[in-house]
Design a protein around this motif. Structure first.
Motif, PDB file in Angstrom:
ATOM      1  N   TRP A   1      52.463  32.863  44.521  1.00 45.00           N
ATOM      2  CA  TRP A   1      51.748  33.951  43.839  1.00 45.00           C
ATOM      3  C   TRP A   1      51.293  33.513  42.451  1.00 45.00           C
ATOM      4  CZ3 TRP A   1      52.415  36.939  39.431  1.00 45.00           C
ATOM      5  CH2 TRP A   1      51.703  38.147  39.375  1.00 45.00           C
ATOM      6  N   GLY A   2      52.152  32.806  41.739  1.00 50.21           N
ATOM      7  CA  GLY A   2      51.805  32.353  40.393  1.00 50.21           C
ATOM      8  C   GLY A   2      50.695  31.325  40.399  1.00 50.21           C
ATOM      9  N   ARG A   3      50.738  30.377  41.331  1.00 48.26           N
ATOM     10  CA  ARG A   3      49.670  29.367  41.418  1.00 48.26           C
ATOM     11  C   ARG A   3      48.345  30.025  41.760  1.00 48.26           C
ATOM     12  NH1 ARG A   3      54.005  26.453  43.739  1.00 48.26           N
ATOM     13  NH2 ARG A   3      53.348  26.882  45.873  1.00 48.26           N
ATOM     14  N   TRP A   4      48.412  31.004  42.650  1.00 46.93           N
ATOM     15  CA  TRP A   4      47.179  31.734  42.987  1.00 46.93           C
ATOM     16  C   TRP A   4      46.664  32.520  41.786  1.00 46.93           C
ATOM     17  CZ3 TRP A   4      48.542  34.113  48.463  1.00 46.93           C
ATOM     18  CH2 TRP A   4      48.507  33.092  49.406  1.00 46.93           C
ATOM     19  N   LEU A   5      47.591  33.072  41.001  1.00 49.84           N
ATOM     20  CA  LEU A   5      47.203  33.845  39.824  1.00 49.84           C
ATOM     21  C   LEU A   5      46.380  32.991  38.859  1.00 49.84           C
ATOM     22  CD1 LEU A   5      47.664  36.562  38.208  1.00 49.84           C
ATOM     23  CD2 LEU A   5      49.557  35.357  37.092  1.00 49.84           C
ATOM     24  N   TYR A   6      46.858  31.787  38.577  1.00 48.23           N
ATOM     25  CA  TYR A   6      46.141  30.901  37.671  1.00 48.23           C
ATOM     26  C   TYR A   6      44.820  30.440  38.276  1.00 48.23           C
ATOM     27  CZ  TYR A   6      49.900  30.595  34.250  1.00 48.23           C
ATOM     28  OH  TYR A   6      50.808  30.894  33.263  1.00 48.23           O
ATOM     29  N   ALA A   7      44.799  30.249  39.581  1.00 43.71           N
ATOM     30  CA  ALA A   7      43.563  29.831  40.238  1.00 43.71           C
ATOM     31  C   ALA A   7      42.504  30.924  40.155  1.00 43.71           C
ATOM     32  CB  ALA A   7      43.839  29.474  41.701  1.00 43.71           C
ATOM     33  N   VAL A   8      42.918  32.165  40.373  1.00 49.30           N
ATOM     34  CA  VAL A   8      41.978  33.294  40.294  1.00 49.30           C
ATOM     35  C   VAL A   8      41.453  33.443  38.879  1.00 49.30           C
ATOM     36  CG1 VAL A   8      41.780  35.809  40.471  1.00 49.30           C
ATOM     37  CG2 VAL A   8      42.973  34.522  42.255  1.00 49.30           C
ATOM     38  N   GLY A   9      42.326  33.307  37.899  1.00 53.07           N
ATOM     39  CA  GLY A   9      41.892  33.425  36.513  1.00 53.07           C
ATOM     40  C   GLY A   9      41.035  32.269  36.062  1.00 53.07           C
ATOM     41  N   GLY A  10      41.316  31.072  36.588  1.00 52.60           N
ATOM     42  CA  GLY A  10      40.539  29.896  36.189  1.00 52.60           C
ATOM     43  C   GLY A  10      39.122  29.916  36.722  1.00 52.60           C
ATOM     44  N   ASP A  11      38.968  30.211  38.006  1.00 55.15           N
ATOM     45  CA  ASP A  11      37.641  30.245  38.626  1.00 55.15           C
ATOM     46  C   ASP A  11      37.711  31.104  39.883  1.00 55.15           C
ATOM     47  OD1 ASP A  11      35.171  29.834  39.812  1.00 55.15           O
ATOM     48  OD2 ASP A  11      35.078  27.720  39.252  1.00 55.15           O
ATOM     49  N   PRO A  12      37.367  32.391  39.800  1.00 57.61           N
ATOM     50  CA  PRO A  12      37.476  33.288  40.955  1.00 57.61           C
ATOM     51  C   PRO A  12      36.669  32.820  42.165  1.00 57.61           C
ATOM     52  CG  PRO A  12      37.091  34.530  38.944  1.00 57.61           C
ATOM     53  CD  PRO A  12      36.897  33.099  38.591  1.00 57.61           C
ATOM     54  N   ASN A  13      35.460  32.285  41.929  1.00 51.53           N
ATOM     55  CA  ASN A  13      34.628  31.835  43.055  1.00 51.53           C
ATOM     56  C   ASN A  13      35.272  30.662  43.778  1.00 51.53           C
ATOM     57  OD1 ASN A  13      32.624  33.758  42.495  1.00 51.53           O
ATOM     58  ND2 ASN A  13      31.662  32.423  40.983  1.00 51.53           N
ATOM     59  N   ALA A  14      35.824  29.723  43.005  1.00 46.68           N
ATOM     60  CA  ALA A  14      36.508  28.585  43.616  1.00 46.68           C
ATOM     61  C   ALA A  14      37.751  29.049  44.362  1.00 46.68           C
ATOM     62  CB  ALA A  14      36.874  27.558  42.546  1.00 46.68           C
ATOM     63  N   ALA A  15      38.429  30.064  43.827  1.00 44.88           N
ATOM     64  CA  ALA A  15      39.622  30.588  44.494  1.00 44.88           C
ATOM     65  C   ALA A  15      39.270  31.179  45.858  1.00 44.88           C
ATOM     66  CB  ALA A  15      40.279  31.645  43.611  1.00 44.88           C
ATOM     67  N   VAL A  16      38.128  31.861  45.937  1.00 43.14           N
ATOM     68  CA  VAL A  16      37.680  32.419  47.217  1.00 43.14           C
ATOM     69  C   VAL A  16      37.413  31.292  48.206  1.00 43.14           C
ATOM     70  CG1 VAL A  16      35.816  33.673  48.370  1.00 43.14           C
ATOM     71  CG2 VAL A  16      36.738  34.517  46.200  1.00 43.14           C
ATOM     72  N   GLU A  17      36.743  30.245  47.751  1.00 43.65           N
ATOM     73  CA  GLU A  17      36.436  29.110  48.626  1.00 43.65           C
ATOM     74  C   GLU A  17      37.701  28.397  49.091  1.00 43.65           C
ATOM     75  OE1 GLU A  17      33.790  26.670  46.419  1.00 43.65           O
ATOM     76  OE2 GLU A  17      32.126  28.111  46.492  1.00 43.65           O
ATOM     77  N   MET A  18      38.751  28.449  48.296  1.00 45.10           N
ATOM     78  CA  MET A  18      40.022  27.825  48.669  1.00 45.10           C
ATOM     79  C   MET A  18      40.824  28.674  49.640  1.00 45.10           C
ATOM     80  SD  MET A  18      41.129  26.521  44.854  1.00 45.10           S
ATOM     81  CE  MET A  18      42.822  26.200  45.354  1.00 45.10           C
ATOM     82  N   GLY A  19      40.338  29.870  49.930  1.00 45.74           N
ATOM     83  CA  GLY A  19      41.035  30.751  50.858  1.00 45.74           C
ATOM     84  C   GLY A  19      42.095  31.624  50.221  1.00 45.74           C
ATOM     85  N   ILE A  20      42.116  31.691  48.903  1.00 49.98           N
ATOM     86  CA  ILE A  20      43.086  32.541  48.203  1.00 49.98           C
ATOM     87  C   ILE A  20      42.657  34.001  48.327  1.00 49.98           C
ATOM     88  CG2 ILE A  20      44.052  33.127  45.938  1.00 49.98           C
ATOM     89  CD1 ILE A  20      43.753  30.184  45.175  1.00 49.98           C
ATOM     90  N   PRO A  21      43.577  34.907  48.686  1.00 43.09           N
ATOM     91  CA  PRO A  21      43.222  36.338  48.797  1.00 43.09           C
ATOM     92  C   PRO A  21      43.026  36.954  47.407  1.00 43.09           C
ATOM     93  CG  PRO A  21      45.567  36.039  49.155  1.00 43.09           C
ATOM     94  CD  PRO A  21      44.979  34.661  49.045  1.00 43.09           C
ATOM     95  N   VAL A  22      41.851  36.748  46.847  1.00 41.56           N
ATOM     96  CA  VAL A  22      41.586  37.149  45.465  1.00 41.56           C
ATOM     97  C   VAL A  22      41.760  38.655  45.277  1.00 41.56           C
ATOM     98  CG1 VAL A  22      39.826  37.253  43.662  1.00 41.56           C
ATOM     99  CG2 VAL A  22      40.054  35.192  45.053  1.00 41.56           C
ATOM    100  N   LYS A  23      41.258  39.443  46.212  1.00 43.53           N
ATOM    101  CA  LYS A  23      41.356  40.898  46.065  1.00 43.53           C
ATOM    102  C   LYS A  23      42.813  41.350  46.029  1.00 43.53           C
ATOM    103  CE  LYS A  23      36.886  42.043  48.143  1.00 43.53           C
ATOM    104  NZ  LYS A  23      36.192  42.798  49.227  1.00 43.53           N
ATOM    105  N   GLY A  24      43.598  40.837  46.954  1.00 44.83           N
ATOM    106  CA  GLY A  24      45.014  41.195  46.970  1.00 44.83           C
ATOM    107  C   GLY A  24      45.735  40.741  45.718  1.00 44.83           C
ATOM    108  N   MET A  25      45.368  39.559  45.205  1.00 39.73           N
ATOM    109  CA  MET A  25      45.981  39.055  43.983  1.00 39.73           C
ATOM    110  C   MET A  25      45.690  39.961  42.804  1.00 39.73           C
ATOM    111  SD  MET A  25      47.910  36.479  44.254  1.00 39.73           S
ATOM    112  CE  MET A  25      47.991  36.264  42.480  1.00 39.73           C
ATOM    113  N   LEU A  26      44.439  40.390  42.687  1.00 31.84           N
ATOM    114  CA  LEU A  26      44.068  41.253  41.561  1.00 31.84           C
ATOM    115  C   LEU A  26      44.803  42.594  41.631  1.00 31.84           C
ATOM    116  CD1 LEU A  26      40.226  40.563  41.349  1.00 31.84           C
ATOM    117  CD2 LEU A  26      41.978  39.832  39.726  1.00 31.84           C
TER     118      LEU A  26
END
Length: 349
Positions: free
Chosen positions: A208-233
Motif C-alpha cells: 500500500w505504501g509503495r503504491w501510495l508513493y507511485a500514485v503521488g509521483g506520477d498518477p498516469n504511470a501508476a495506472v499503466e503499472m496496474g496500480i488501483p489508483v482510484k482505490g488508493m486515493l
C-alpha cells in the motif's frame, strides 16, 4: 596538432571540474534543505530555552507534548493526502462532528469503547465520502469536495450538539487517554507514537505504501503499472478521516467534552505542519517525520509565545510567515533538484 589536442583536453577537464563542483554544491544544498526543518526545530528549542527559562521544565515540555498531540495525529493523515497531490480541508470540522457524535453516544451508552468506536467511525465515514466523491465524481481537485464536507460537517455538528454548544462529559477511559499521564508523559503522546508506528508500517513496509508513493509521483504511470489508483486515493482519504477521528478522541478526552466549535482552523494547522516540516505539495515525496517535526515546531512556537504573554493574533501571524518561508523552501528545493538532474545528465554525457 598535439598542443591543440592538449589544450582541448585541458579545457574539457576544466569544464568537467566546474560541473563536478556544481553538482557537489547542489547536492549539499539539497541535504541542507532536507535537514533544514529538523535543524530549525533544534535551533528554535535552544533559542526559546535561552529566551524563556521556564520552557525546559518537565511540566512545560509535557504540556507541549499534550498540546501538539491532536495536530500531530491529524497532520500525519494530511501528510498521506498531500503525498497523493491532494488536500483535506475537512479535518477540523470532521473532528468537531466526531466529538459531538461521541458526546451523544455517551449520553445513550456509558461505554468507553463504544464512544471511541463512534468517533473513529464518524471520522472514517467522512473520509470515505471525500474519497469516493472526489474519485468517482471525477472532480478536478479534492479541494472542492473537502471544502464542501468542511461546511457540511460543521453544520451537522452544530445541529446535533445539545443546545448547539459544548457537551460536557466523556467516559473515564477517554479522559484518561486524553488527559492522563504514564511515566511522567501524557497518554496522548503514546497515542501519537502508536499512530505514527501504524502509519509507518503501512507506508514503508506494505505494498500500500509503495503504491501510495507511485500514485503521488506520477498518477498516469501508476495506472499503466496496474496500480488501483482510484482505490488508493479513496483509502488515503479514509485514513485521513480516521486520523481526524483519533484526534477527536484525544481532544474529547483532554477536555472531557465534545463541541461543534472544536477543530477551528485545524485544517490550516495540519497543512502548515506538513509543509513546514519539509513535505512538498507536488506529491510523491515526504514521510511522516515531516508532519511530526512541523507539528512540534508549531507547538514550540505557540508555547513560547504563550509563556511571553504574546496575543493569539500575533501567533497566527507568526505561523503564517513561517508557512510562506516553508513553501519558498519547497520551491528552492525543486529548483535545486532540477539543477541536479541537469548536472547528472551532463556528467553522464
Amino acid at each position: 596538432m598535439s598542443e591543440w589536442m592538449q589544450e582541448r583536453a585541458e579545457a574539457g577537464s576544466g569544464t568537467g571540474d566546474r560541473r563536478a563542483r556544481g553538482a557537489i554544491l547542489v547536492a549539499l544544498g539539497l541535504r541542507l534543505l532536507g535537514a533544514g526543518p529538523l535543524l530549525i526545530l533544534a535551533l528554535l528549542v535552544v533559542g526559546v530555552a535561552l529566551w524563556t527559562p521556564n520552557f525546559l521544565k518537565p511540566g512545560n515540555l509535557s504540556n507541549i507534548a499534550a498540546q501538539t498531540a491532536v495536530i500531530a495525529i491529524v497532520a500525519m493523515g494530511q501528510q498521506l493526502v498531500i503525498l497523493t497531490r491532494g488536500i483535506d480541508l475537512s479535518v477540523g470540522a470532521n473532528l468537531a462532528l466526531a466529538t459531538v457524535i461521541g458526546g451523544l453516544m455517551f449520553r445513550a451508552v456509558d461505554s468507553g469503547p463504544l464512544v471511541i468506536l463512534a468517533m473513529l467511525a464518524t471520522g472514517a465515514l467522512v473520509g470515505a465520502v471525500n474519497g469516493i466523491v472526489y474519485v468517482y465524481g471525477r472532480l478536478p481537485h479534492p479541494f472542492i469536495i473537502t471544502l464542501a464536507t468542511l461546511s457540511v460537517c460543521r453544520g451537522l455538528a452544530l445541529a446535533l450538539a445539545i443546545n448547539h454548544t459544548t457537551m460536557r462529559g466523556m467516559p473515564e477511559a477517554i479522559t484518561r487517554l486524553g488527559d492522563g499521564a504514564t511515566l511522567g508523559l501524557p497518554n496522548s503522546f503514546f497515542v501519537v507514537l502508536a499512530v505514527a508506528a501504524a502509519l509507518f508500517v503501512m507506508s514503508r513496509a506494505m505494498v500500500w505504501g509503495r503504491w501510495l508513493y507511485a500514485v503521488g509521483g506520477d498518477p498516469n504511470a501508476a495506472v499503466e503499472m496496474g496500480i488501483p489508483v482510484k482505490g488508493m486515493l479513496v483509502s488515503t482519504y479514509i485514513v485521513s478521516g480516521l486520523c481526524a477521528g483519533i484526534g477527536a478522541v484525544v481532544l474529547a478526552g483532554r477536555t472531557a467534552a465534545g463541541s461543534p466549535l472544536y477543530g477551528n482552523l485545524l485544517e490550516l494547522d495540519t497543512i502548515a505542519a506538513v509543509i513546514i516540516g519539509g513535505a512538498s505539495f507536488l506529491g510523491g515525496r515526504g514521510h511522516l517525520g515531516h508532519a511530526l517535526v512541523g507539528a512540534l515546531m508549531i507547538g514550540v512556537i505557540r508555547n513560547a509565545l504563550n509563556l511571553q504573554n504574546v496575543a493569539v493574533f500575533y501567533q497566527m501571524i507568526a505561523i503564517g510567515v513561517i508557512l510562506v518561508v516553508a513553501v519558498e523552501a519547497d520551491v528552492l528545493r525543486n529548483h535545486l533538484e532540477a539543477r541536479a538532474r541537469v548536472l547528472q545528465s551532463a556528467r553522464g554525457q
